[in-house]
Motif scaffolding. Sequence first.
Motif, PDB file in Angstrom:
ATOM      1  N   MET A   1       0.831  -1.179   0.000  1.00 42.61           N
ATOM      2  CA  MET A   1       0.000   0.000   0.000  1.00 42.61           C
ATOM      3  C   MET A   1       0.875   1.241   0.000  1.00 42.61           C
ATOM      4  O   MET A   1       1.967   1.231   0.546  1.00 42.61           O
ATOM      5  N   LYS A   2       0.343   2.287  -0.606  1.00 43.07           N
ATOM      6  CA  LYS A   2       1.029   3.565  -0.595  1.00 43.07           C
ATOM      7  C   LYS A   2       1.002   4.119   0.821  1.00 43.07           C
ATOM      8  O   LYS A   2       0.103   3.829   1.595  1.00 43.07           O
ATOM      9  N   SER A   3       1.979   4.930   1.132  1.00 41.06           N
ATOM     10  CA  SER A   3       2.043   5.504   2.476  1.00 41.06           C
ATOM     11  C   SER A   3       0.967   6.574   2.663  1.00 41.06           C
ATOM     12  O   SER A   3       0.457   7.128   1.694  1.00 41.06           O
ATOM     13  N   GLY A   4       0.646   6.829   3.917  1.00 41.30           N
ATOM     14  CA  GLY A   4      -0.285   7.901   4.238  1.00 41.30           C
ATOM     15  C   GLY A   4      -1.560   7.466   4.922  1.00 41.30           C
ATOM     16  O   GLY A   4      -2.177   8.245   5.643  1.00 41.30           O
ATOM     17  N   LEU A   5      -1.978   6.225   4.723  1.00 42.79           N
ATOM     18  CA  LEU A   5      -3.198   5.760   5.382  1.00 42.79           C
ATOM     19  C   LEU A   5      -2.926   5.623   6.869  1.00 42.79           C
ATOM     20  O   LEU A   5      -1.889   5.100   7.268  1.00 42.79           O
ATOM     21  N   ALA A   6      -3.865   6.106   7.686  1.00 42.06           N
ATOM     22  CA  ALA A   6      -3.671   6.058   9.134  1.00 42.06           C
ATOM     23  C   ALA A   6      -5.019   6.014   9.839  1.00 42.06           C
ATOM     24  O   ALA A   6      -6.061   6.323   9.241  1.00 42.06           O
ATOM     25  N   GLU A   7      -4.960   5.624  11.098  1.00 41.95           N
ATOM     26  CA  GLU A   7      -6.161   5.673  11.918  1.00 41.95           C
ATOM     27  C   GLU A   7      -6.694   7.100  11.901  1.00 41.95           C
ATOM     28  O   GLU A   7      -5.919   8.060  11.931  1.00 41.95           O
ATOM     29  N   GLY A   8      -8.012   7.214  11.815  1.00 43.42           N
ATOM     30  CA  GLY A   8      -8.638   8.525  11.754  1.00 43.42           C
ATOM     31  C   GLY A   8      -9.074   8.942  10.362  1.00 43.42           C
ATOM     32  O   GLY A   8      -9.923   9.821  10.231  1.00 43.42           O
ATOM     33  N   SER A  79     -32.723  10.797   3.768  1.00 44.28           N
ATOM     34  CA  SER A  79     -31.357  11.107   3.351  1.00 44.28           C
ATOM     35  C   SER A  79     -30.402  10.533   4.383  1.00 44.28           C
ATOM     36  O   SER A  79     -30.453  10.920   5.553  1.00 44.28           O
ATOM     37  N   LEU A  80     -29.548   9.628   3.936  1.00 43.93           N
ATOM     38  CA  LEU A  80     -28.633   8.958   4.850  1.00 43.93           C
ATOM     39  C   LEU A  80     -27.193   9.373   4.587  1.00 43.93           C
ATOM     40  O   LEU A  80     -26.765   9.494   3.438  1.00 43.93           O
ATOM     41  N   GLU A  81     -26.464   9.551   5.676  1.00 44.47           N
ATOM     42  CA  GLU A  81     -25.031   9.798   5.631  1.00 44.47           C
ATOM     43  C   GLU A  81     -24.366   8.560   6.206  1.00 44.47           C
ATOM     44  O   GLU A  81     -24.682   8.156   7.323  1.00 44.47           O
ATOM     45  N   ILE A  82     -23.464   7.966   5.431  1.00 49.66           N
ATOM     46  CA  ILE A  82     -22.734   6.788   5.883  1.00 49.66           C
ATOM     47  C   ILE A  82     -21.265   7.199   5.998  1.00 49.66           C
ATOM     48  O   ILE A  82     -20.605   7.481   4.992  1.00 49.66           O
ATOM     49  N   LYS A  83     -20.768   7.240   7.229  1.00 51.95           N
ATOM     50  CA  LYS A  83     -19.401   7.708   7.464  1.00 51.95           C
ATOM     51  C   LYS A  83     -18.560   6.600   8.060  1.00 51.95           C
ATOM     52  O   LYS A  83     -18.901   6.032   9.097  1.00 51.95           O
ATOM     53  N   ALA A  84     -17.454   6.313   7.394  1.00 49.43           N
ATOM     54  CA  ALA A  84     -16.500   5.299   7.850  1.00 49.43           C
ATOM     55  C   ALA A  84     -15.234   6.000   8.335  1.00 49.43           C
ATOM     56  O   ALA A  84     -14.794   6.986   7.738  1.00 49.43           O
ATOM     57  N   ALA A  85     -14.662   5.466   9.412  1.00 48.18           N
ATOM     58  CA  ALA A  85     -13.414   6.000   9.957  1.00 48.18           C
ATOM     59  C   ALA A  85     -12.497   4.843  10.321  1.00 48.18           C
ATOM     60  O   ALA A  85     -12.932   3.877  10.952  1.00 48.18           O
ATOM     61  N   VAL A  86     -11.236   4.938   9.927  1.00 52.27           N
ATOM     62  CA  VAL A  86     -10.268   3.894  10.246  1.00 52.27           C
ATOM     63  C   VAL A  86     -10.018   3.908  11.751  1.00 52.27           C
ATOM     64  O   VAL A  86      -9.664   4.938  12.320  1.00 52.27           O
ATOM     65  N   ILE A  87     -10.225   2.741  12.371  1.00 52.74           N
ATOM     66  CA  ILE A  87      -9.954   2.615  13.805  1.00 52.74           C
ATOM     67  C   ILE A  87      -8.771   1.680  14.077  1.00 52.74           C
ATOM     68  O   ILE A  87      -8.247   1.654  15.190  1.00 52.74           O
ATOM     69  N   LYS A  88      -8.361   0.923  13.055  1.00 53.86           N
ATOM     70  CA  LYS A  88      -7.218   0.028  13.217  1.00 53.86           C
ATOM     71  C   LYS A  88      -6.589  -0.191  11.848  1.00 53.86           C
ATOM     72  O   LYS A  88      -7.297  -0.458  10.869  1.00 53.86           O
ATOM     73  N   TYR A  89      -5.271  -0.084  11.782  1.00 55.18           N
ATOM     74  CA  TYR A  89      -4.540  -0.315  10.541  1.00 55.18           C
ATOM     75  C   TYR A  89      -3.215  -0.976  10.893  1.00 55.18           C
ATOM     76  O   TYR A  89      -2.350  -0.358  11.508  1.00 55.18           O
ATOM     77  N   GLU A  90      -3.112  -2.259  10.550  1.00 50.87           N
ATOM     78  CA  GLU A  90      -1.890  -3.019  10.794  1.00 50.87           C
ATOM     79  C   GLU A  90      -1.552  -3.821   9.553  1.00 50.87           C
ATOM     80  O   GLU A  90      -2.372  -4.625   9.094  1.00 50.87           O
ATOM     81  N   LYS A  91      -0.360  -3.613   9.029  1.00 46.26           N
ATOM     82  CA  LYS A  91       0.127  -4.308   7.845  1.00 46.26           C
ATOM     83  C   LYS A  91      -0.864  -4.155   6.701  1.00 46.26           C
ATOM     84  O   LYS A  91      -0.988  -3.086   6.137  1.00 46.26           O
ATOM     85  N   ASN A  92      -1.586  -5.224   6.373  1.00 46.72           N
ATOM     86  CA  ASN A  92      -2.522  -5.183   5.246  1.00 46.72           C
ATOM     87  C   ASN A  92      -3.979  -5.281   5.702  1.00 46.72           C
ATOM     88  O   ASN A  92      -4.862  -5.576   4.902  1.00 46.72           O
ATOM     89  N   ILE A  93      -4.236  -5.022   6.976  1.00 43.68           N
ATOM     90  CA  ILE A  93      -5.589  -5.129   7.522  1.00 43.68           C
ATOM     91  C   ILE A  93      -6.068  -3.747   7.965  1.00 43.68           C
ATOM     92  O   ILE A  93      -5.386  -3.061   8.727  1.00 43.68           O
TER      93      ILE A  93
END
Length: 131
Positions: A1-8, A79-93
Amino acid sequence: MKSGLAEGHTATIMTEVSPSMHAQFEGSVVHPVYSTVSMVYHMEWASRKIILPFLEEDEEGMGAKVTVEHMAPAGTGASLEIKAAVIKYEKNIIVTEVIVRDFKNDRIIGRGEVKQVVLPKEKIRERIERI
């Protein structure tokens, strides 16, 4: 994966409940409200939007687990808002927390978590060929 992805990291999609999203089986509508099946689809889509900019050319994400709590009904036209937030990021998960909110009435319709695994496309292709 490219760098930059993080929790939050977050991604949001908006949708309006339509009859095609109603709770139904084999074409028979059980309840004319937003179905859990549609909710899972939208949760996965919002979660996928987070990882798309970070995938390398030879990588793809795969859904590995979804947990859902469907808390309230949303009728046709909501009208629905679906919001996803990264809460865990380890290796490829990547695990995201997802909230589905009725935008107009400001109430929670559902919440859950989506787990995605990023793998080389070749490895995915090999797994599929073994089926």
